[in-house]
Design a protein around this motif. Structure first.
Motif, PDB file in Angstrom:
ATOM      1  N   SER A  75       0.828  -1.193   0.000  1.00  0.00           N
ATOM      2  CA  SER A  75       0.000   0.000   0.000  1.00  0.00           C
ATOM      3  C   SER A  75       0.878   1.265   0.000  1.00  0.00           C
ATOM      4  N   VAL A 115       2.141   1.757  -3.521  1.00  0.00           N
ATOM      5  CA  VAL A 115       1.112   2.331  -4.396  1.00  0.00           C
ATOM      6  C   VAL A 115       1.014   3.833  -4.150  1.00  0.00           C
ATOM      7  N   ASP A 116       1.077   4.209  -2.886  1.00  0.00           N
ATOM      8  CA  ASP A 116       1.004   5.626  -2.554  1.00  0.00           C
ATOM      9  C   ASP A 116       2.211   6.391  -3.115  1.00  0.00           C
ATOM     10  N   MET A 123       3.915   5.605  -5.712  1.00  0.00           N
ATOM     11  CA  MET A 123       3.743   5.720  -7.171  1.00  0.00           C
ATOM     12  C   MET A 123       2.806   6.877  -7.490  1.00  0.00           C
ATOM     13  N   LEU A 124       1.736   7.004  -6.680  1.00  0.00           N
ATOM     14  CA  LEU A 124       0.790   8.097  -6.899  1.00  0.00           C
ATOM     15  C   LEU A 124       1.464   9.452  -6.669  1.00  0.00           C
ATOM     16  N   ASP A 125       2.210   9.547  -5.558  1.00  0.00           N
ATOM     17  CA  ASP A 125       2.880  10.807  -5.257  1.00  0.00           C
ATOM     18  C   ASP A 125       3.969  11.123  -6.284  1.00  0.00           C
ATOM     19  N   HIS A 140       4.380   9.975  -9.532  1.00  0.00           N
ATOM     20  CA  HIS A 140       4.169   9.932 -10.993  1.00  0.00           C
ATOM     21  C   HIS A 140       4.151  11.315 -11.631  1.00  0.00           C
ATOM     22  N   ARG A 147       9.731   1.559  -3.389  1.00  0.00           N
ATOM     23  CA  ARG A 147       9.216   2.828  -2.852  1.00  0.00           C
ATOM     24  C   ARG A 147      10.362   3.821  -2.662  1.00  0.00           C
TER      25      ARG A 147
END
Lengths: 459, 453
Positions: free
Chosen positions: B294, B297-298, B300-302, B304, B415
């Motif tokens: 998780s 994923v966060d 990657m969101l921050d 990208h 990460r």
């Protein structure tokens, strides 16, 4: 190869080297280094030595003719500094493949020279021979000759396949190549009565720049430094110097001696390590120049500068006396170059508990005894295991050595200082001695030692 | 999908590649109490030593057979014999690894036969395993030397057994993984109640620890007995395409089946790895990895925002190129230039137009309008000339600390890698200025009209 053998024999017979001359005819033929023991050998090859000696020529393209190992594993790994071109730091190699082994690598080498000239247009190209290309019979001399005619540029063959011998031999063969193909091929724009060559100085960490202001102040011009921070043109026209200094190690003694024979340039062997040696070297330079016709006031001007700079250095060094009281140094170096460093370290209050004399002559050993007393520990060969034991048992407070033994000290949790060619600090001249003492102080008094030596709480 | 081509130059400029015996020697350094030897001139070893010392900042055990002009022509058997005897006497290793070099391969020696004779003559060597590998400098690259050596160690030492060791798996890490990477993967394996035999294990030998005593051989790593036990494992996990060769060798010798993970950097890649471990152990994925996933994923969101649309030039060995290139591409980067050292089947699958087997000059020429240069420390000159930031990846890394502790596998490692690279993009982000949007310099039309009136 036959020509190379003759060269090697010639280099092994060095009339200006007292160590060499002390040997018998037969022993001399074997060369300067002991026969290598498989499984217990260390150190670079002849190619490595030649590269160390010549790569500091900054505006030359240095092409290594061989498989990727020779250049790919070790390029751009030395601290020779440049005040101009950075071409010397570019790695050029023919990176020969299996096909070249079968069909020969000469054509690839020729094409490589052409590519480099088209892309980088250097004033000269140096081509280094390596083991594999020597073994398959590539004649780099012939390729260089053809390329020189075609491209109308000096293309210099450096015939130093690694397997002919040690790094030291490679230094000398590099010097021979300069004598055969470079020195005396161009003329300087102007000459002065104050022109000197400095031979065997590689400007590591910029050490020449600790010396140059002193020479500048006296109006002495370095016509060519062979080879630190040198331009090709300077080396090619170095035969017009009035005098030369051969820097400490005997690596390039053949260059100094042959330039004296061919061009009547007198030389002396000196060192810029340590305060008294720096002063002596400045005096010698001045003396030789005056002998060759420079105005006599150079001598007195030199003395004034020496007095001023020595005083300025000691002023800064004296502060360390108290901090160094009772501190013991284990000194592991090549040998000869360290005496004046030893005496300077002693003068600031450090005790030298042992030193290596691996590459020293009997005369050198006498000097150690003079400096360190009869019971001085002199090691011919101190194996890492012994070194570790000595440090672990705290028989020394700091070790000064080359990078190779760095981890022996660090793993024994003892301060260590790099004094070999890979170092990043410049230790030449008066300024360099002050830096060295500062660095020793930094290492000895770094706060980490107490913590890192403490056992873990659960032990 | 990429077209793989080879540089046509006669002169390699600023090499990206290092030679095969270096990779071989490093693989041997992942064995415990081992002494690697290069069968060549002393210079071959000296260059390698300096290279590894600068990268790892550790003492490096590496010896030489010290071939000279005469022995090169007459044959190197005596030198091998002397080297083995000397090393056995002085360093008392548990195993000796012997890599050939370009020098001895040019003459072409029968090392296999030589070793047989030497063993006959010297019964004192009877119990000492000696593994030799053919690694000519004039062929292939570092990564190939590593993978060939691991395959050869398995060929010599791994044995078929009938007894299985419950819960034991084999881990074959590629040469692109650091000590920190290996530690992380072992931790993942152990989290499922499994134990791993790692071959080679640089996390045991070159992780920069302080040994109790001075030792002239490697300071840790896989023991010979551990390698011998690999045939009793449940399965083999090979990390990086390069390790398929060794995994296959092991399967053929011992019957232990293998899975190759092309990379462990990235979300999908780790999902697959953890599900494999879950299948092998029969246990669910532990909570800590669900949490870490998780977090990734966060990240990657921050991240990208800063990766999207960036042009990147990468110079690395195939498996490292693949790991970094695919991750950056997954975050929206354009791989504008990819240069590598040797052929590998996955190069064609790279998410870019071309992969060139070439050097750092090729990379520099292709990187002109890129936002980031990714390669080993030798990229520093190109980075300075181009004015593009350099993200150091791969060996050698001699101008930064902690090269072998950089983590880039697992959810956690991915990460952190995203943060590290993202921060380089942030630091060098483009600021708008009054002259950021100039009009084209074409002829000013109204003025032209005024003239013609």
């Amino acid at each position: 190869m036959a020509v190379l053998n003759i060269k090697v024999q010639e280099v092994f017979n060095e009339p200006a080297c007292d160590k060499n001359q002390a040997k018998g005819e037969k022993e001399r033929k074997k060369g300067c280094t002991k026969q290598l023991v498989p499984g217990a050998a260390a150190g670079g090859c002849a190619f490595d030595g030649a590269k160390i000696a010549l790569q500091p020529i900054i505006d030359v393209a240095h092409i290594v003719h061989g498989p990727i190992a020779c250049e790919g594993n070790g390029w751009d790994n030395r601290g020779s500094k440049s005040s101009g071109s950075l071409l010397y730091r570019t790695g050029f190699t023919t990176d020969i493949s299996e096909n070249d082994i079968i069909y020969g690598g000469e054509k690839r080498l020729y094409k490589a020279i052409r590519e480099v000239i088209e892309k980088y247009d250097p004033p000269a190209v140096f081509v280094y021979q390596t083991c594999v290309t020597a073994l398959i019979g590539d004649e780099i001399e012939a390729v260089c000759k053809a390329a020189k005619e075609k491209f109308n540029k000096p293309i210099i063959p450096i015939n130093v396949p690694g397997f002919v011998g040690s790094k030291n031999l490679g230094n000398k063969l590099a010097g021979e190549a300069l004598l055969d193909y470079v020195i005396g091929t161009e003329e300087p724009e102007t000459t002065t009565p104050y022109d000197i060559n400095i031979i065997g100085e590689y400007n590591l960490a910029g050490e020449m720049w600790q010396i140059k202001p002193l020479l500048d102040h006296l109006g002495i011009r370095v016509l060519a430094c062979i080879s630190g921070d040198a331009r090709y043109h300077e080396v090619a026209s170095s035969h017009r110097a009035k005098a030369a200094m051969m820097v400490c190690s005997k690596a390039m003694i053949n260059v100094a001696r042959k330039m004296e024979e061919r061009y009547a340039i007198p030389f002396f062997e000196g060192s810029f390590y340590g305060i008294s040696d720096t002063s002596d070297s400045l005096r010698q330079i001045a003396k030789l120049l005056v002998q060759r016709g420079a105005p006599e006031d150079l001598l007195s001007r030199t003395e004034i500068l020496i007095r001023r700079e020595e005083a300025r250095a000691w002023e800064r060094l004296n502060g360390y006396r108290k901090r160094f009281e009772g501190k013991r140094v284990l000194l592991i170096t090549g040998g000869v170059k360290s005496w004046s460093v030893v005496s300077a370290l002693q003068e600031v209050g450090l005790e030298i508990v042992g030193t290596s004399v691996k590459k020293s002559t009997d005369e050198d050993k006498e000097r150690v005894k003079e400096l360190m007393g009869e019971d001085a520990h002199m090691f011919d060969d101190l194996p890492p295991r012994e070194m570790y034991k000595m440090l672990k048992e705290a028989r020394a407070d700091i070790m000064l050595s080359g990078g190779r033994s760095q981890f022996v000290a660090l793993k024994a949790k003892m301060p260590w200082l790099d004094i070999n060619q890979e170092r990043h600090q410049a230790y030449a001249g008066y300024e360099g001695m002050v830096t060295l003492v500062q660095e020793i102080d930094k290492a000895l008094y770094n706060p980490i030692w107490e913590q890192v030596r403490k056992d873990a709480p659960w032990q | 999908m990429a077209i793989v081509s080879t540089s046509k130059k006669a002169c390699t400029v600023n090499p990206l590649k290092m030679s095969q015996p270096m990779g071989g020697a490093l693989a041997f350094m992942g064995l415990a109490n081992c002494m690697p030897v290069l069968h060549g001139s002393q210079g071959c070893t000296a260059f390698g030593l300096v290279l590894f010392v600068r990268h790892f900042r550790e003492a490096i055990p590496l010896q030489t057979t010290a071939m000279n002009e005469v022995t090169t022509i007459m044959g190197g058997m005596d030198n091998i014999e002397q080297a083995l005897l000397n090393i056995n006497k002085r360093a008392q290793p548990e195993i000796i690894g012997l890599c050939t070099t370009g020098l001895t391969e040019t003459r072409s020696e029968d090392i296999h036969g030589d070793l047989k004779l030497i063993r006959q003559r010297h019964p004192e060597l009877a119990k000492l395993p000696i593994v030799f590998v053919d690694t000519p400098d004039f062929k292939d690259a570092f990564q190939d030397g590593w993978s060939k050596t691991v395959a050869r160690i398995i060929e010599e030492l791994a044995t078929k057994t009938t007894e299985a060791i419950p819960g034991q798996v084999n881990l074959l890490p590629g040469s692109h993984l650091t000590a920190a990477d290996i530690e992380e993967i072992m931790e993942m394996i152990e989290a499922f109640g499994l134990t791993a035999v790692v071959l080679p294990d640089l996390s045991g030998s070159l992780d920069g620890h302080i040994p109790e005593q001075f030792t002239p051989t490697t300071l840790g790593g896989t023991t010979v007995d551990e390698v011998r036990s690999m045939g009793s494992s449940l399965a083999t996990l090979a990390i990086g395409q390069q390790m398929e060769r060794a995994a296959l060798e092991l399967e053929m010798r011992t019957g232990v089946s293998y899975t190759v993970f092309d990379r462990l950097t990235g979300l999908d890649a780790n999902d697959r790895f953890l599900m494999t471990l879950s299948g092998l152990s029969g246990r669910p994925v532990p909570l800590k990895y669900r949490r870490q996933r998780s977090q990734l994923v966060d990240a990657m969101l921050d991240g990208h925002f800063y990766f999207g649309g960036k042009k990147v030039a990468i110079g690395a060995e195939p498996d490292l190129l693949w790991s970094l290139g695919t991750l950056m591409s997954e975050l929206g980067c354009e791989i504008a230039a990819a240069v590598t050292t040797t052929y590998s089947p996955q190069l064609e699958k790279m998410p870019c137009a071309e992969v060139l087997i070439g050097d750092l000059e090729d990379l520099e020429l292709r990187a002109k309008d890129c936002d980031l240069l990714v390669t080993h420390s030798h990229g520093r000159q190109a980075s300075e000339r181009l004015g593009i930031p350099l993200f150091r990846a791969g060996l050698p890394c001699f101008d930064r600390l902690g090269a072998n502790h950089r983590l880039s596998v697992g959810y956690r490692g991915t990460r952190d890698l995203i943060f590290q690279i993202g921060n380089v993009f942030l630091e060098h982000s483009h600021e708008n200025a009054p002259d950021s949007w100039p009009l084209p310099e074409a002829n000013d039309e109204p003025a032209t009209q005024a003239q013609t009136v």
